[in-house]
Each structure stands twice: as C-alpha cells, then as structure tokens.
Design a protein around this motif. Structure first.
Motif, PDB file in Angstrom:
ATOM      1  N   GLY A  50       1.472  -6.008  -3.795  1.00  0.00           N
ATOM      2  CA  GLY A  50       0.741  -6.312  -2.560  1.00  0.00           C
ATOM      3  C   GLY A  50       1.458  -5.982  -1.266  1.00  0.00           C
ATOM      4  O   GLY A  50       0.918  -5.256  -0.422  1.00  0.00           O
ATOM      5  N   PRO A  51       2.684  -6.491  -1.067  1.00  0.00           N
ATOM      6  CA  PRO A  51       3.319  -6.259   0.236  1.00  0.00           C
ATOM      7  C   PRO A  51       3.841  -4.835   0.407  1.00  0.00           C
ATOM      8  O   PRO A  51       4.236  -4.464   1.501  1.00  0.00           O
ATOM      9  N   LEU A  52       3.868  -4.062  -0.673  1.00  0.00           N
ATOM     10  CA  LEU A  52       4.610  -2.795  -0.629  1.00  0.00           C
ATOM     11  C   LEU A  52       3.763  -1.540  -0.724  1.00  0.00           C
ATOM     12  O   LEU A  52       4.125  -0.486  -0.191  1.00  0.00           O
ATOM     13  N   LEU A 326      12.962  -8.361   0.604  1.00  0.00           N
ATOM     14  CA  LEU A 326      12.251  -9.590   0.934  1.00  0.00           C
ATOM     15  C   LEU A 326      11.335 -10.029  -0.217  1.00  0.00           C
ATOM     16  O   LEU A 326      11.115 -11.215  -0.433  1.00  0.00           O
ATOM     17  N   PHE A 327      10.803  -9.066  -0.951  1.00  0.00           N
ATOM     18  CA  PHE A 327       9.816  -9.381  -1.990  1.00  0.00           C
ATOM     19  C   PHE A 327      10.330  -9.032  -3.384  1.00  0.00           C
ATOM     20  O   PHE A 327       9.576  -8.579  -4.229  1.00  0.00           O
ATOM     21  N   LEU A 338      -0.950 -18.689  -1.425  1.00  0.00           N
ATOM     22  CA  LEU A 338      -1.055 -18.271  -0.022  1.00  0.00           C
ATOM     23  C   LEU A 338      -2.476 -17.780   0.286  1.00  0.00           C
ATOM     24  O   LEU A 338      -3.068 -17.058  -0.494  1.00  0.00           O
ATOM     25  N   GLU A 340      -3.490 -15.565   2.217  1.00  0.00           N
ATOM     26  CA  GLU A 340      -3.612 -14.116   2.385  1.00  0.00           C
ATOM     27  C   GLU A 340      -3.360 -13.356   1.089  1.00  0.00           C
ATOM     28  O   GLU A 340      -3.547 -12.146   1.052  1.00  0.00           O
TER      29      GLU A 340
ATOM     30  N   ILE B 110       2.639  -4.401   8.058  1.00  0.00           N
ATOM     31  CA  ILE B 110       1.422  -5.178   7.794  1.00  0.00           C
ATOM     32  C   ILE B 110       1.558  -5.880   6.436  1.00  0.00           C
ATOM     33  O   ILE B 110       1.150  -7.035   6.281  1.00  0.00           O
ATOM     34  N   GLY B 111       2.201  -5.208   5.471  1.00  0.00           N
ATOM     35  CA  GLY B 111       2.449  -5.845   4.173  1.00  0.00           C
ATOM     36  C   GLY B 111       3.330  -7.071   4.331  1.00  0.00           C
ATOM     37  O   GLY B 111       3.078  -8.122   3.736  1.00  0.00           O
ATOM     38  N   ILE B 112       4.371  -6.921   5.157  1.00  0.00           N
ATOM     39  CA  ILE B 112       5.280  -8.043   5.386  1.00  0.00           C
ATOM     40  C   ILE B 112       4.541  -9.175   6.094  1.00  0.00           C
ATOM     41  O   ILE B 112       4.722 -10.351   5.788  1.00  0.00           O
ATOM     42  N   ILE B 114       1.256  -9.883   5.963  1.00  0.00           N
ATOM     43  CA  ILE B 114       0.297 -10.551   5.077  1.00  0.00           C
ATOM     44  C   ILE B 114       1.016 -11.501   4.128  1.00  0.00           C
ATOM     45  O   ILE B 114       0.597 -12.637   3.928  1.00  0.00           O
ATOM     46  N   PHE B 115       2.097 -11.038   3.521  1.00  0.00           N
ATOM     47  CA  PHE B 115       2.719 -11.799   2.435  1.00  0.00           C
ATOM     48  C   PHE B 115       3.952 -12.577   2.890  1.00  0.00           C
ATOM     49  O   PHE B 115       4.585 -13.240   2.097  1.00  0.00           O
ATOM     50  N   GLY B 116       4.302 -12.456   4.167  1.00  0.00           N
ATOM     51  CA  GLY B 116       5.582 -13.014   4.593  1.00  0.00           C
ATOM     52  C   GLY B 116       5.514 -14.358   5.311  1.00  0.00           C
ATOM     53  O   GLY B 116       6.498 -14.761   5.933  1.00  0.00           O
TER      54      GLY B 116
END
Lengths: 342, 436
Positions: A50-52, A326-327, A338, A340, B110-112, B114-116
């Motif tokens: 997802g974040p990447l 970070l992930f 979460l 989102e 934007i990924g960071i 959303i998930f951060g």
C-alpha cells in the motif's frame, strides 16, 4: 565514456529499477488469489504494498520519460510499434491502481470480488507483457527505416517472447512472495515462503532455458564474447539467483528479498548489455536498428538531463529508502484498523 | 477513418477526463495541508477531523488522477510518434524532469501520508502533506512549461530534421508558459475551494457538523476570493499575450472575421466558418476587443479572413469555450466577493449556501472550457507555427486507435461513475464522530 553510452546505461538502469521496485507489487498481485485465503490475508497483502506501490510505479513514468528525452526516436518507434501491448499494460495498470484504492471502500462480497480480479489481472498482465515485450525487443521488432511497423501483434506471442513473459512472471512472483514473507505473519507468511520456494524451483529451469534460447533467437551473447569480462554479470546473476534459495532456507527473508531484487536487476542488465548499442533493434535490417548513437537527443539535452538525473535520482532513492524503512515491519491489526488502510 | 483524427479524439477524451481530477488534487492538497498544519500547531481535534474528512475525498480523486495521467505520457509515443521524434529533444526532457523532480516526490509521500498516521508525529505528518501539495503543483508547472512550448516554441533551432534545444533557460522562462502557470495554478485552488464550499454548504444547510463545515467554508472562501481575483487578472494578461503571439487564436476566440481598428467585442454570435461570417451577432461593444487584446481602444486586430484558410482554428468551439470560461469566471468572482461579506453570517444565508452547493461544477466547466480555447485555438498546429497536427501522428492503423479509443471511453466512463459514487458516499457518511 560518451554521453550517449552513459545514457544508454541510465536508460537500462531506470527500467531495471522499475522492475526491481514495482516487480514485487506485480508479484504480490499475481499470487494474491492463491495465497490470500481470507479477507484478512488479502488485506495484509494489499497493505504490505500500500504505502509503496505508487512511488514504485513512477519508475515506469521516469523510464518512459527518459526514453522520450534522451532517445526520442526510440520512444516514438517503440511505443507506436508496440501500440496494442502497451495499451493493454496501461489499462491493466489503471485497473490495478484504482482497485487498490477502491476495494476496501464498500463491504460487499461482489464489490470486493470484482476488484480482487482486477488486482490479479492488473498485476499479472503487466508482468507477463513486459516480459514478452522485452524478449521481442531482444529478438528485434519488424520496423523499417521510416519507423513503420510491419509486424502482427499476435506474433509477439512467439515461443521466445512467451519464455520472456514466463521468466518475468516467475521472477516477480519470487520477489513478491519474499516481500510477503517479511510483511506477513502466521499462516500467510508460511504460504508466502512456500510460494517463494516453489516459484524459485520453476524459475531456475526457465532462466536456464531463456539463456540458452537467447543464443539461438537473439544476438545478445555477441557482446559477451567480444568482452568476456561481461560474463561476470551472468555469473553474478547465477549467484544472486542461487542465494535467494540459500537465504530463504535460513529464514533470512530480508536478505532473500534483496537477492531476488538483485536477480531482477541483473537479469535486466543481462539483456541491456547484450543489446548495446541498440535500444530497439529492427528484425528486418540491422541498419535500421535504433541505437544510442543514431537515435539520441542533442548533446545539450543529454547534458542538461544528465545533470537533472544525477542530482534528483539519488534524492529520490534516499527518500524512497526512508519510505521502505518506515514500512518494513510486519502488518499488524493496528495497521489494518487504520481508517485509510486498504 | 483517419488515425490522426481518432488519435485527436482519444487524446482529447483522455486529457479532459484526466483534468477532471488534476485541479482538484492541486487545490485540495494545499487546503488540506493548511488544515492539517492548523491541527499540528493547535492540537484542536476539529482540524484533525476536517483533515481526515477532506483527505478521504481527496484520495479517491487522487487515485483517478494518477492512473489517468500515466496513459497520457505514453500516448505521445503511441499516437503522436512523428511529433515525439520532432520535438522530443525539448518536450520529452520536460516530461522526464516532471517525473524525476516532482511526480516521484508526490507519489512517494502520498503513500507515506495515507499509511503514516501512526508512524509520524503530527508535525511530520503535516509536513508530508505539504510535500505532496508542493510536488503536485510543481508537476503541473513542468507540464504547463511543456504545453507552453507547444503554444509558443522558444529556445530551439531546426537541426537534423527536428527541433533541437539551444537555450534551456528560454524554454523554462517562456512567457506563454509562465502566464499559463499563474492562471491554471490559482484556478485549481479556486476549484478546490469551490468543492469544499459546495459540500460544506450542503452540511450547513442541514445544520449538521456546523463547526467543521463553517471553518472549512471560511478557509475555502478566503482562498477562493484571492484565487478568483488572481485567476481573472492573470487571464487578462494571458489574453494580451495571446493577441500578440497567436493572432489566429484571438480572432477565433472572438469570431472576428475582418481586420480592423477599434475592433468590437460581440457578446453572442453564431459563427459560420464556411461563409466566413457570423450568422447572428448580438451585443457589439465598439473598440472593446482592441482594448482587451492590446489595452488600446484603437489597436488593429487581425481578422480570420486575413489568416490563410489552412491556418485557421475551428471557430465555433474556440468562441463558445472562451465565452463559457470568461462568463463562469466572472460569476465565480461575483460569488466570492458576495461571500466575503456574508462570511460571518453563513448560517443566515441559506440562498447563498444553496447557490454554492449547486456551483460545485462551475469551476470544472470553466477550466475545461479554458483548455478547449487553448488547445483547439492552437489548431491546426500541434506546435504553433512549427508543426501541424495532421503531420504529427504515428504510422498506425485506424482500427488500432478505434479499439483503444472505445476502450478509453468505456473504462473512463466506468471509473468516472464509480469515482463520483464513492465521493458522494464518503460525503454522505460525513466526518468521524467527535472523540476525545
């Protein structure tokens, strides 16, 4: 080294990094219906990329943009010759991107099934088609001196092209399964590890057959025999491929993921080095090959773009490494909770 | 069918659809970054709930904007290979710079974002949103510089049968491009502001979540007022520049056939290109066109009849597009000025709120109309004065383009419907309940 040669290798590098990064997303999407048994499994898989994935996909845009900027004639001829497969890839990528964002928006089995199917197709098809396309480029594409294409799209699905497709799909499956081994826990993790091992067993013979077939179907090996030192790339490639198995067996999944990533980069470079100096060879007449020297931009553009790339790409790599860092931890229930999250 | 004509339809469909999402991304990202900064600074939960609510709508829109943008970069190669070969030296570089300098930043962060939420501090998280907003707007700037080159090519020479770069600085300081930037960027903010005001108005009319939506409305109103005026002002400057550099476009925008001094503006007309005149003309203001084009009531304005027939743009769409843009732009300025006086009495202004709710589509129509003027008004040139659109296509078969065009229409139609449905659903769900 000449500016045009530097750009040739940068061009290869950008494609390699695209396959390295978005490759595991494609792999995860491909094995998604197989190892994602429950809805929670599926969510873990989607949230693991997802974040990447969005940042990963920009390597494709950059590879395309750099082809346009540094080798406009290649950009023009390559994408108009390969019109239909490229359109298929683009539509697949549209569906993948939207599906990732939209799947979790409504809790309904039909809604989720539709997007699940699109996530699979949107990952599997690009993996396959990029492999088919590059294998065909290695063989040469039937276009003439005017850039006019004389081929038939279905003929891209020749045995060597399909072999390239299978190679890419298996590489990405192993790479994606390795990422899942890092990000998942419990049963899903075990299934990911098992998938990585099984796909690796299939990958090894396909890779060997591909290297042998390249001898008959392409001129890729010529550069290697002219400069035997280049065989180091092939040897490293074999070493990287074998080390995937070694690290998986030791349950060192990060190292296994690095190894599968390295394998992807070296596989791409195996082809890119073999192509040099051609970026887009013609199967009709070698004189029509589009090469780093006859298809490049002006020296001024190449210089300015080299400056841009040398400054900004390292910055991009730094913040993307930060994002990965970070992930890097396994997905937890808190992550899935979460608002989102996918 | 002619593959170039089909490719034009395909590019028009793909860009216009893409541009439904782009300005909302550009505008909302800045406004959300501002809201989140307020939260990070004050710790007031209302700003967090605002950020999350608008953020949810933003992300649905963002997803559609990104996926529809990817195809555009490749369509220059697939459908416009002659063009790509001819100007790739300059145009291609600008796209590559956009990707490596701006789009990477936007997509990674934007990924960071959303998930951060749990992984970063409130301040760091708000900073990430600023990076997304700045990168998105930088992306737009590079794309507009690329478009500026098509409108007013500079910094090149014709060598080796193509346009080659000679002066990079001239390309990035192209006056046409800069005027586009200072017009389109504030217009996007204005669009984002209208979106926020429209949806806030809906909640305020229902008297639900009043605090969040009153605050949202006021933030958007402040930005909207500034941007409406700024967009109008920069549009005027843009117009003066077009009169000098693209006389054919100016003549088509005004359906102006005869070259004359003290040229009038015609408020409404029905231009008939084959007869080289307007069938109907209503409301003519003498000297006004000379004034708007050159800030001089007596200036001579070239008419379409003095432009060779094969260099005239399609008049009707350019003329109607320009009137639509200017009319709606004026309406938005009026609404913003009126709104400014009602800013502390929103709850007592239900009619105004209703108008703002129904005005959500207005900036979209204005922007799409503006692009019609810009792009159709440039025809028959793909690069003004340098290369004609008819010579720019790929040597591909019409059937290939027909199939992909149908694919685009079906897929985009479907995605658009799903996107609107999801945005409407998220709007109806409203912000999260208050928690401590």
């Amino acid at each position: 080294m000449e500016l045009q040669s530097i750009w040739f290798f940068l061009w290869g590098l950008l494609w390699a990094v695209f396959f390295l990064t978005d490759g595991f997303d494609f792999g995860i999407g491909t094995i998604y219906p197989v190892i994602g048994k429950t809805d929670k499994d599926k969510r873990v898989m989607l949230n693991s990329m997802g974040p990447l994935w969005d940042g990963n996909e920009v390597w494709l845009i950059t590879a395309g943009g750099v082809t346009f900027a540094a080798f406009p004639k290649v950009y023009a001829t390559m994408f108009s010759s390969l019109y239909t497969p490229l359109m298929l890839i683009l539509f697949a990528l549209i569906f993948r991107g939207v599906a990732l964002h939209f799947r979790g928006k409504i809790e309904h089995p039909v809604w989720k099934n539709v997007w699940d199917t699109l996530i699979f197709l949107g990952s599997f098809l690009p993996a396959l088609l990029f492999g088919v396309a590059f294998a065909n480029i290695f063989q040469g594409i039937p276009f003439d001196g005017e850039g006019l294409y004389h081929g038939n799209t279905l003929k891209l699905l020749n045995p060597y092209g399909l072999l390239g497709g299978a190679l890419f799909v298996l590489l990405f499956i192993v790479h994606g399964a390795n990422w899942m081994a890092i990000k998942a826990t419990g049963d899903l993790k075990e299934r990911a590890v098992a998938m990585s091992s099984k796909a690796w067993l299939a990958l090894v013979p396909v890779a060997v057959i591909f290297l042998v077939a390249s001898w008959f179907a392409t001129d890729l090996w010529n550069n290697y025999f002219t400069y035997p030192i280049l065989f180091l790339v092939v040897l490293l490639n074999v070493a990287a491929l074998l080390s995937i198995r070694f690290f998986t067996a030791k349950q060192a999944y990060f190292k296994a993921w690095f190894a599968s990533g390295l394998t992807i980069v070296l596989c791409t470079f195996y082809g890119v080095i073999g192509l040099f100096p051609a970026l887009f060879p013609s199967s009709l007449n070698p004189e029509w090959n589009l090469t780093a020297f006859n298809a490049s931009s002006s020296p001024l553009t190449l210089k300015i773009m080299l400056g841009v790339v040398l400054v900004f790409i390292p910055i991009v790599i730094c913040y993307q490494i930060w994002a990965y860092h970070l992930f890097k931890d396994p997905i937890t229930d808190e992550d899935l909770g979460l608002d989102e999250a996918y | 069918m002619d593959p170039v004509f089909l490719s034009r339809l395909q590019f028009a469909a793909a860009t216009m659809f893409h541009f439904l999402f782009v300005p909302l991304t550009l505008g909302l990202s800045v406004l959300i970054a501002y809201m989140e900064t307020k939260y990070a600074r004050t710790g007031e939960k209302v700003y967090l709930r605002m950020t999350k609510f608008w953020g949810k709508l933003f992300l649905i829109n963002f997803a559609l904007g990104v996926v529809t943008g990817i195809t555009l970069e490749f369509q220059f190669g697939t459908n416009w290979s002659r063009y790509s070969e001819y100007v790739g030296d300059i145009f291609g570089s600008l796209l590559a710079i956009e990707a490596s300098v701006a789009f990477f930043l936007e997509s990674t962060f934007i990924g960071i974002w959303i998930f951060g939420w749990k992984k970063l501090s409130a301040k760091a998280h708000a900073t990430v949103m600023w990076l997304v907003a700045i990168a998105g707007n930088f992306s737009a700037i590079w794309i507009l510089i690329a478009n500026g080159f098509m409108q007013n090519p500079v910094g090149y020479t014709i060598r080796n049968g193509r346009a080659e770069l000679t002066d990079f600085f001239a390309v990035i300081t192209n006056k046409h491009a800069i005027l586009e930037i200072v017009h389109v960027v504030p217009a996007s903010l204005l669009l984002g502001a209208f979106f926020i005001m429209g949806i806030s108005a809906w909640y305020l009319l229902k008297k639900q979540h009043v605090e969040i939506f009153q605050k949202s409305f006021r933030i958007a109103l402040m930005v909207g007022l500034v941007c409406a005026l700024w967009t109008g002002f920069s549009g005027d400057m843009h117009g003066i520049n077009v009169s000098k550099t693209q006389p054919a476009k100016l003549a088509a925008m005004e359906a102006h056939w005869e070259t004359q001094e003290r040229a009038p503006i015609i408020l409404f007309a029905l231009p008939a290109a084959h007869r080289e005149e307007n069938i109907i003309e209503i409301g003519s203001i003498p000297g006004m066109l000379s004034f708007l084009g050159f800030h001089d009531f007596n200036a001579e304005v070239t008419g379409l009849k003095d432009i060779p027939k094969d260099e005239r743009p399609p008049v009707f769409l350019t003329f109607v597009g320009f009137r639509t843009m200017v009319g709606l732009g004026t309406l938005m300025i009026g609404l913003m000025v009126y709104g400014w006086f009602r800013r502390n009495k929103l709850m007592e202004s239900p009619t105004f709120l209703k108008i703002m709710l129904w005005s959500i589509p207005v900036p979209w129509i204005a922007m799409e109309a503006g692009w019609l003027v810009s792009e159709i008004g440039r025809q028959p040139w793909i690069v003004y004065g340098l290369m004609k659109t008819a010579d720019a296509g790929s040597p591909i078969m019409a059937s290939q383009v027909a199939v992909s065009l149908i694919g685009f229409i079906l897929v985009y139609g479907l995605l658009g419907a799903v996107g609107v449905f999801l945005i409407a659903k998220s709007v109806k769900e409203g912000p999260e309940a208050e928690t401590n």
